[in-house]
Design a protein around this motif. Structure first.
Motif, PDB file in Angstrom:
ATOM      1  N   PHE A 168       0.310  -1.032  -0.064  1.00 41.74           N
ATOM      2  CA  PHE A 168      -0.002  -0.529  -0.291  1.00 41.74           C
ATOM      3  C   PHE A 168       0.575   1.178   0.194  1.00 41.74           C
ATOM      4  O   PHE A 168       0.445   2.386   0.927  1.00 41.74           O
ATOM      5  CB  PHE A 168      -0.971   0.109   1.427  1.00 41.74           C
ATOM      6  CG  PHE A 168      -2.138   0.584   0.790  1.00 41.74           C
ATOM      7  CD1 PHE A 168      -2.763  -0.449   0.227  1.00 41.74           C
ATOM      8  CD2 PHE A 168      -2.856   2.079   1.500  1.00 41.74           C
ATOM      9  CE1 PHE A 168      -4.590   0.603   0.102  1.00 41.74           C
ATOM     10  CE2 PHE A 168      -3.724   2.257   0.884  1.00 41.74           C
ATOM     11  CZ  PHE A 168      -4.651   1.137   0.041  1.00 41.74           C
ATOM     12  N   LEU A 171       0.734   5.073  -4.016  1.00 44.23           N
ATOM     13  CA  LEU A 171      -0.044   4.996  -4.493  1.00 44.23           C
ATOM     14  C   LEU A 171      -0.665   6.269  -5.751  1.00 44.23           C
ATOM     15  O   LEU A 171       0.470   6.692  -6.230  1.00 44.23           O
ATOM     16  CB  LEU A 171      -1.131   5.765  -3.470  1.00 44.23           C
ATOM     17  CG  LEU A 171      -1.206   4.875  -2.075  1.00 44.23           C
ATOM     18  CD1 LEU A 171      -1.283   5.944  -0.593  1.00 44.23           C
ATOM     19  CD2 LEU A 171      -2.867   4.760  -1.966  1.00 44.23           C
ATOM     20  N   LYS A 175      -3.731   1.375  -4.277  1.00 42.44           N
ATOM     21  CA  LYS A 175      -5.308   1.758  -3.891  1.00 42.44           C
ATOM     22  C   LYS A 175      -6.723   1.276  -4.598  1.00 42.44           C
ATOM     23  O   LYS A 175      -7.272   0.645  -4.428  1.00 42.44           O
ATOM     24  CB  LYS A 175      -5.309   2.334  -3.456  1.00 42.44           C
ATOM     25  CG  LYS A 175      -6.643   3.568  -2.624  1.00 42.44           C
ATOM     26  CD  LYS A 175      -6.979   5.379  -1.843  1.00 42.44           C
ATOM     27  CE  LYS A 175      -8.049   4.935  -1.119  1.00 42.44           C
ATOM     28  NZ  LYS A 175      -7.984   6.649  -0.921  1.00 42.44           N
ATOM     29  N   ARG A 179      -8.586  -1.625  -4.206  1.00 42.96           N
ATOM     30  CA  ARG A 179     -10.915  -1.622  -3.929  1.00 42.96           C
ATOM     31  C   ARG A 179     -10.484  -2.491  -5.308  1.00 42.96           C
ATOM     32  O   ARG A 179     -12.103  -3.562  -5.328  1.00 42.96           O
ATOM     33  CB  ARG A 179     -10.794  -0.276  -4.617  1.00 42.96           C
ATOM     34  CG  ARG A 179     -11.764   0.167  -4.603  1.00 42.96           C
ATOM     35  CD  ARG A 179     -12.174   1.345  -4.736  1.00 42.96           C
ATOM     36  NE  ARG A 179     -11.188   2.469  -5.134  1.00 42.96           N
ATOM     37  CZ  ARG A 179     -10.420   3.485  -5.038  1.00 42.96           C
ATOM     38  NH1 ARG A 179     -10.761   4.292  -3.583  1.00 42.96           N
ATOM     39  NH2 ARG A 179     -10.097   3.929  -5.957  1.00 42.96           N
ATOM     40  N   ASP A 301      -0.234   6.938   3.851  1.00 42.07           N
ATOM     41  CA  ASP A 301      -0.241   5.153   3.516  1.00 42.07           C
ATOM     42  C   ASP A 301      -1.871   4.832   4.500  1.00 42.07           C
ATOM     43  O   ASP A 301      -3.334   3.866   3.761  1.00 42.07           O
ATOM     44  CB  ASP A 301       0.047   4.608   2.668  1.00 42.07           C
ATOM     45  CG  ASP A 301       1.525   4.812   2.079  1.00 42.07           C
ATOM     46  OD1 ASP A 301       1.095   5.688   1.259  1.00 42.07           O
ATOM     47  OD2 ASP A 301       2.150   4.443   2.627  1.00 42.07           O
ATOM     48  N   HIS A 304      -4.642   6.435   3.629  1.00 44.09           N
ATOM     49  CA  HIS A 304      -5.452   6.139   2.524  1.00 44.09           C
ATOM     50  C   HIS A 304      -6.406   4.599   2.733  1.00 44.09           C
ATOM     51  O   HIS A 304      -7.108   4.321   1.829  1.00 44.09           O
ATOM     52  CB  HIS A 304      -4.920   6.018   1.224  1.00 44.09           C
ATOM     53  CG  HIS A 304      -4.487   7.379   0.536  1.00 44.09           C
ATOM     54  ND1 HIS A 304      -5.194   8.148  -0.218  1.00 44.09           N
ATOM     55  CD2 HIS A 304      -3.614   8.425   1.075  1.00 44.09           C
ATOM     56  CE1 HIS A 304      -5.092   9.014  -0.429  1.00 44.09           C
ATOM     57  NE2 HIS A 304      -4.276   9.520  -0.047  1.00 44.09           N
ATOM     58  N   PHE A 305      -5.810   4.043   3.911  1.00 41.76           N
ATOM     59  CA  PHE A 305      -5.547   2.437   4.060  1.00 41.76           C
ATOM     60  C   PHE A 305      -7.308   2.783   4.936  1.00 41.76           C
ATOM     61  O   PHE A 305      -8.582   1.724   4.369  1.00 41.76           O
ATOM     62  CB  PHE A 305      -5.376   1.760   4.282  1.00 41.76           C
ATOM     63  CG  PHE A 305      -5.020  -0.184   4.462  1.00 41.76           C
ATOM     64  CD1 PHE A 305      -5.247  -0.700   3.628  1.00 41.76           C
ATOM     65  CD2 PHE A 305      -5.921  -0.464   5.633  1.00 41.76           C
ATOM     66  CE1 PHE A 305      -5.313  -2.264   4.056  1.00 41.76           C
ATOM     67  CE2 PHE A 305      -5.995  -1.700   5.621  1.00 41.76           C
ATOM     68  CZ  PHE A 305      -6.161  -2.564   4.870  1.00 41.76           C
ATOM     69  N   GLY A 308      -9.985   3.939   2.922  1.00 42.25           N
ATOM     70  CA  GLY A 308     -11.114   2.952   1.043  1.00 42.25           C
ATOM     71  C   GLY A 308     -11.299   1.519   2.079  1.00 42.25           C
ATOM     72  O   GLY A 308     -12.612   0.570   1.686  1.00 42.25           O
TER      73      GLY A 308
ATOM     74  N   ASP B 153      -6.834   9.602  -4.307  1.00 41.11           N
ATOM     75  CA  ASP B 153      -6.240   7.620  -3.708  1.00 41.11           C
ATOM     76  C   ASP B 153      -5.201   8.487  -3.374  1.00 41.11           C
ATOM     77  O   ASP B 153      -4.145   7.376  -3.261  1.00 41.11           O
ATOM     78  CB  ASP B 153      -6.531   7.109  -5.253  1.00 41.11           C
ATOM     79  CG  ASP B 153      -8.150   6.555  -5.078  1.00 41.11           C
ATOM     80  OD1 ASP B 153      -8.442   6.507  -4.341  1.00 41.11           O
ATOM     81  OD2 ASP B 153      -7.698   6.309  -6.196  1.00 41.11           O
TER      82      ASP B 153
END
Lengths: 463, 477
Positions: A168, A171, A175, A179, A301, A304-305, A308, B153
């Motif tokens: 991860f 990016l 991601k 997903r 990161d 963002h993890f 999501g 993202d």
């Protein structure tokens, strides 16, 4: 611990040992190690302590255990005995091959080519097990775990251990890959549900046919008509699958009509692509769901993890891939709050653009996270310095017990091996490490290494 | 004990009533604050006039964060609202002038009330800025390297550039086709919207020809459509023309006034061409550059252009021409006078750390100050770095001014924002403190709160009176 404290058990042990000893002149299956200090990791430290090993597994750990006279003995009154330490992430001896996208069905075991001299070095460093990870971004595959015993490649690998590696750190690609993988897995589950429903409806219809022909037929038809528009509404691709399903139905109906009564067919779920299977298991939270290690390089990161995938309730372990300068201290409170397991290299890092030193391991521990250590230098030579490097963190404020767990039990748990390795307790594999001082002391040396109760290092000196 | 939070539309009225109340104890104009107080008086007049129309000018649709009563109706399981309040000494609202000694209360990141005598709900996070000036967060029309290429993202929410932009008071940036909030440490509410602008390339004769042809095509379609409609009304059989797709559709939206054009034009010739094109086809545009805009300001005003410009962008005058050309420090002022809405930007749209008075987004407010130096009224300059770019980006219903219902994006400075000494002390994004100078590594030491306490009546740092030190108390006037 049973054996050490309970005299009756000790007596039984003695009896068992005595009986075994009577049969053979020298009981090769039984090994007794007496050491000045025994670090059990899971329990208390024993000074002095005794570990009894039978057939490669630990039979007893205690301060005082009576042992049969003919058992093989190792006596180290000033030595320190601890479980062999574990490398939860390495690329040692792997082909330099990287993948992108979702390759969850791949395993690092397929690209591992061990070199005997490297294995010897690992044994000398006191390594009990190594997790090999596939390289690449996205979901490059699962880690394979081996024990550097020597011998055939397949014998060294531990089936069932390891984890699914998720990168991860690149990016936005990573991601998106993850997903997409989860979305595809969701669709696969939906497809299966639909197929199952269709199958059950068909079976109900057939039953009706055998019972009351006219009525059942009408009912069945109605049911199927109702179902189809609903399916078409669902999503884009079910349209294609819907037609496929109905085709299959027609075919089987025709067959049933031709053959009349037929043995009840079993439901065959539509095939799931192999790289989606781990994700399907994760979504179903089944017992086959893989353990996850998510690699992050920066604090963003983790944000963002969570953005999501927090709703998926995955509870993965994290691997900090930070360098000298790292902003991962931003992520410490969030990881501590959820009690996450975090793997990281034993180094003091700097806040970016500053010379402000950060002991991330100590910070994580204080925040409530579990810390495991990955060697700084991913070479067999580098592994020899691992305990010393972790000791450096202890000197900078990390509690010693946390550091000990961080090199043994925590990595074992990450690999799903905490019932096998990583601590000295009854039933664990006898992968032991005998040192001439505290494992984190700068001058300490590895004196002997045992794997499954057999001394694997030093090789020439058999007792 | 929690007072029922005001509903948004009611809240606007309530806020208005409280504002009037709040405006009562007017600060006596004296010393450095004379200008602000003057603004305040001005604001009162504007506000009294505008209070009645305030309701109609706000968009009617309820915003998810601003409709507490609906949430309350759903049941107790809803998450408890997040309250945040700022006690502001001077609240520069942009739309309603300057308010003295008011509290700005935000619920879940949106301003719920502005008033002097608000009951704060229990658990409200309070920022005491009674000695500070509070402005709406600055808006950069364009940016580079602050948010990620695909922001949802990849934005580094702990990134250096992002935190430096926050330290400059910027809370929202345009980036490519996206409008992003600088939400430090979180992705919640990071992407505010997508830009609605249609890019027109007028850089070469070939591309100009393409644009003209596309516009002509869209216009021809509209004509055919109208003819078909008319025929249908007459009862004749007529087939509706095929609607253009892709790029054609965006040109069509341009002609229908649903979208706005975005084009680059700096010289008089380019600007003239663009303005004439816009007038001929009847679309409105945001023009980027406009260095020689001052020479054709009335034309740009007539064409309904909005301009994105850098007051310090320079261009040598054309010595062969007998008409005015080249750059002018009055550019922004002249365009403003001609009715051209402005968005001010520095020359570089990124962040650089090479010097405090650089030409990058780190000194966005300073760029506006340069326009003031050229004659632009201060209120207009402030609007050109807040509400102006917000309007051009199509997010003026959510950000750009201090109004009930808008997002709680604030920048707190110890004095006039456009003053060259001003460094934001706090920046608030979505009702969260996203930047605190005292915790910043780069600017912590500059006129530190910790060193100086809350005493802001400091002797001027520059020029320093002989024998004075910056860490002494007030020199006394």
């Amino acid at each position: 611990m049973g054996w050490g404290t309970d005299p009756r058990v000790a007596l039984v042990a003695f009896a068992v040992c005595a009986a075994a000893g009577a049969r053979a002149q020298e009981d090769d299956g039984l090994l007794v190690i007496k050491a000045g200090t025994v670090i059990t990791v899971s329990g208390e430290e024993l000074r002095p302590g005794v570990v009894v090993v039978r057939d490669g597994r630990i039979e007893a750990v205690g301060a005082k255990i009576e042992v049969p006279p003919r058992a093989r003995r190792v006596e180290a009154p000033r030595g320190v005995l601890m479980p062999a330490w574990i490398v939860p992430r390495s690329r040692l001896g792997l082909a330099p091959y990287t993948r992108t996208g979702n390759a969850a069905h791949r395993s690092a075991a397929d690209e591992w080519f061990p070199r005997p001299d490297a294995l010897r070095r690992l044994r000398a460093a006191g390594v009990g097990a190594v997790a090999l990870v596939p390289a690449g971004s996205g979901v490059p595959g699962s880690a394979a775990v081996f024990r550097p015993r020597g011998g055939a490649r397949e014998d060294m690998l531990l089936p069932g251990a390891g984890y699914l590696r998720i990168s991860f750190a690149a990016l936005p690609g990573d991601k998106r890959t993850l997903r997409a993988a989860f979305r595809a897995a969701e669709q696969a589950i939906e497809r299966e549900e639909k197929a199952r429903k269709a199958f059950e409806a068909k079976r109900a219809k057939e039953k009706d046919k055998t019972g009351d022909k006219g009525k059942g037929d009408a009912k069945g038809r109605k049911g199927s008509e109702k179902k189809e528009p609903g399916g078409a509404k669902g999503k884009k691709d079910p349209a294609g699958k819907g037609t496929k399903g109905s085709e299959g139905k027609k075919g089987s109906e025709g067959k049933a009509a031709a053959k009349g009564k037929k043995a009840e067919a079993r439901f065959v779920p539509p095939p799931i692509p192999p790289n989606l299977r781990p994700f399907v298991e994760l979504l179903r939270s089944s017992k086959h769901a893989p353990r996850l290690v998510v690699e992050i390089a920066r604090a963003r990161d983790l944000v963002h993890f969570d953005d999501g995938f927090a709703s998926r309730k995955l509870r993965p372990c994290f691997f900090f891939r930070g360098g000298e300068e790292s902003d991962l201290f931003h992520a410490v409170p969030a990881l501590g709050a959820r009690g996450a397991t975090v793997l990281l290299a034993p180094r003091i890092s700097y806040e970016p653009y500053t010379r402000t030193r950060r002991n991330l391991a100590a910070e994580l521990d204080r925040a409530g996270a579990r810390v495991g250590f990955v060697p700084l230098d991913d070479t067999a030579e580098g592994f020899a310095k691992h305990l010393f490097a972790v000791g450096q963190l202890v000197r900078e404020g990390l509690p010693r017990e946390v550091a000990l767990r961080g090199v043994t039990l925590v990595p074992a748990r990450v690999l799903g091996l905490d019932e096998e390795l990583g601590s000295l307790a009854k039933g664990r594999r006898a992968d032991l490490l005998l040192l001439d001082g505290d494992p984190f002391a700068p001058g300490a040396h590895v004196r002997a290494v045992f794997c499954d109760g057999e001394q694997v290092w030093p090789e020439e000196k058999r007792q | 004990m929690r007072p029922t939070p005001p509903r948004r539309r009611v809240g606007a009225a309530l806020g208005a009533a409280r504002l009037l109340e709040a405006a009562g104890p007017l600060h006596a104009p004296s010393g450095a604050h004379a200008r602000a107080a003057g603004l305040c008086v001005l604001a009162l007049g504007v506000f009294v006039a505008g209070a009645a129309s305030a309701q109609s000018s706000r968009p009617a649709g309820p915003r998810p964060s601003g409709a507490p009563s609906e949430k309350a109706a759903k049941g107790e399981e809803e998450k408890a609202p997040r309250w945040f309040a700022v006690h502001a000494g001077w609240a520069h609202t942009v739309t309603q002038g300057v308010l003295r000694e008011v509290t700005i209360l935000a619920r879940d990141g949106a301003i719920a009330a502005i008033g002097s005598d608000l009951d704060l709900p229990e658990g409200t996070e309070v920022l005491d800025a009674r000695r500070y000036h509070v402005y709406p967060g600055l808006v950069a029309f364009d940016s580079a390297g602050i948010v990620g290429t695909s922001p949802e993202d990849s934005t580094d929410v702990y990134g250096l550039n992002l935190s430096l932009a926050l330290s400059a008071g910027i809370t929202t940036v345009g980036a490519g086709g996206t409008v992003c909030k600088l939400t430090y440490g979180t992705l919640e509410g990071h992407v505010l919207g997508r830009s609605n602008l249609v890019r027109l390339d007028l850089s070469s004769s070939a591309s100009r020809k393409r644009v003209r042809e596309a516009l002509e095509g869209a216009r021809a379609y509209l004509r055919r459509l109208r003819a078909a409609e008319r025929a249908k009304a007459r009862g004749e059989k007529a087939q509706a023309p095929k609607a253009p797709r892709g790029k054609g559709a965006s040109y069509l939206a341009l002609l229908r006034g649903e979208r706005r054009a975005f084009l680059r034009a700096s010289t008089q010739r380019e600007l003239r061409f663009a303005a004439e094109l816009a007038l001929r086809y009847g679309f409105s545009a945001v023009v980027d550059g406009a260095v020689e805009g001052w020479t054709v300001a009335p034309l740009l005003g007539r064409a309904g252009f909005a301009a994105v410009l850098s007051p310090r962008a320079r261009r040598r005058p054309d010595e062969r021409s007998n008409r005015p050309s080249g750059w002018s420090i009055e550019n922004a002022a002249r365009l403003h006078a001609a009715g051209v809405p402005l968005a001010l930007l520095p020359r570089s749209r990124g962040i650089g750390t090479g010097g405090l008075a650089g030409r990058d987004l780190f000194t966005l407010a300073l760029e506006a100050a340069f326009a003031v130096r050229g004659g632009l009224p201060e209120e207009a300059a402030l609007e050109a770095i807040t509400l102006g770019p917000a309007r051009m980006l199509g997010v003026a219903d959510q950000i750009g001014s201090l109004e009930v219902g808008k997002d709680c994006d604030l920048v707190v400075v110890p004095r006039d924002l456009l003053h060259y000494e001003s460094l934001p002390e706090w920046t608030v994004v979505n009702g969260r403190v996203a930047y605190d100078k005292e915790r910043d590594t780069l600017l912590r030491a500059v006129r530190s709160r910790a060193l100086n306490g809350e005493n802001l009546d400091l002797p001027p740092l520059w020029p320093r009176p002989p024998g004075s030190s910056t860490q002494e108390g007030p020199a006394g006037e």
